[in-house]
Design an enzyme around this catalytic site. Structure first.
Site, short mmCIF file in Angstrom:
data_model
loop_
_atom_site.label_atom_id
_atom_site.label_comp_id
_atom_site.label_asym_id
_atom_site.label_seq_id
_atom_site.Cartn_x
_atom_site.Cartn_y
_atom_site.Cartn_z
N ASN A 73 0.87 -1.18 0.00
CA ASN A 73 0.00 0.00 0.00
C ASN A 73 0.91 1.24 0.00
OD1 ASN A 73 -2.40 -1.51 0.15
ND2 ASN A 73 -2.24 -1.66 2.37
N GLN B 169 -2.23 3.05 3.12
CA GLN B 169 -0.98 3.01 3.91
C GLN B 169 -1.17 3.77 5.21
OE1 GLN B 169 2.64 4.39 1.97
NE2 GLN B 169 3.92 3.69 3.66
N HIS C 221 6.70 -1.70 3.75
CA HIS C 221 6.38 -3.07 4.15
C HIS C 221 5.59 -3.75 3.06
CE1 HIS C 221 3.26 -0.31 5.64
NE2 HIS C 221 2.39 -1.28 5.39
P1 5GP Z 1 -0.59 -0.44 5.88
O1 5GP Z 1 -2.02 -0.10 6.23
O2 5GP Z 1 0.34 0.71 6.21
O3 5GP Z 1 -0.41 -0.97 4.49
O4 5GP Z 1 -0.20 -1.66 6.80
C1 5GP Z 1 0.15 -1.51 8.14
C2 5GP Z 1 -0.17 -2.84 8.79
O5 5GP Z 1 0.48 -2.85 10.05
C3 5GP Z 1 -1.66 -3.03 9.05
O6 5GP Z 1 -2.12 -4.20 8.35
C4 5GP Z 1 -1.75 -3.19 10.56
O7 5GP Z 1 -2.69 -4.16 10.97
C5 5GP Z 1 -0.34 -3.56 10.95
N1 5GP Z 1 0.05 -3.13 12.26
C6 5GP Z 1 -0.19 -1.93 12.85
N2 5GP Z 1 0.34 -1.88 14.08
C7 5GP Z 1 0.95 -3.07 14.28
C8 5GP Z 1 1.68 -3.63 15.39
O8 5GP Z 1 1.90 -3.00 16.42
N3 5GP Z 1 2.14 -4.90 15.24
C9 5GP Z 1 1.92 -5.63 14.10
N4 5GP Z 1 2.42 -6.87 14.06
N5 5GP Z 1 1.24 -5.14 13.03
C10 5GP Z 1 0.77 -3.88 13.14
#
Ligand code: 5GP
Ligand code: ZN
Length: 117
Positions: A90, A97, A103
């Protein structure tokens, strides 16, 4: 500076070990850990240890590290015994994101619709 740990970055804290995570793989340059809010039976995040804000910035600043991340997505899929899976970066808030440390989401273990929402 690109690549340096950021005090306010959640994933830099996971790399440093100051926030716990369920780590499934680690290499010299990457960490893979389970997403805290899984969207599929397998939902693993693969990150570079170095801080880059998103996949595009990572690829521009450190292409070999971007390749390490991609290679690790395959390694995670192998370990999780996934024949089919999806790798998602994302990029930008409009695409969902929420964490500004590059990631790759590795998603699998269920049918995945195309196109995604
Ligand atoms: P994005 O939305 O930026 O593409 O993905 C971020 C991801 O990080 C989300 O799927 C969310 O669930 C995950 N995430 C957020 N905080 C934490 C955390 O403290 N630990 C872990 N393992 N995942 C997290
Ligand atoms: Zn970071």
């Amino acid at each position: 500076m690109a690549g340096e740990p950021q005090d306010d970055c959640l994933f830099c804290k996971i790399v440093a070990g100051s926030i716990p995570a369920t780590i499934v793989r680690e290499t010299e340059t990457t960490v893979a850990f389970r997403d805290i809010n899984p969207q599929a039976p397998t939902h693993v995040l693969v990150i570079p240890k170095a801080h880059h804000t998103d996949a595009a910035a990572l690829a521009a600043a450190a292409p070999e590290l971007a390749a390490d991340v991609l290679r690790e997505t395959q390694a995670v899929a192998d370990e999780e015994k996934l024949d089919s899976y999806r790798v998602v970066f994302n990029t930008g808030s409009g695409a969902g994101q929420t964490v500004w440390h590059a990631h790759a989401h590795v998603l699998g273990g269920r049918g995945l619709n195309w196109p995604p929402g």
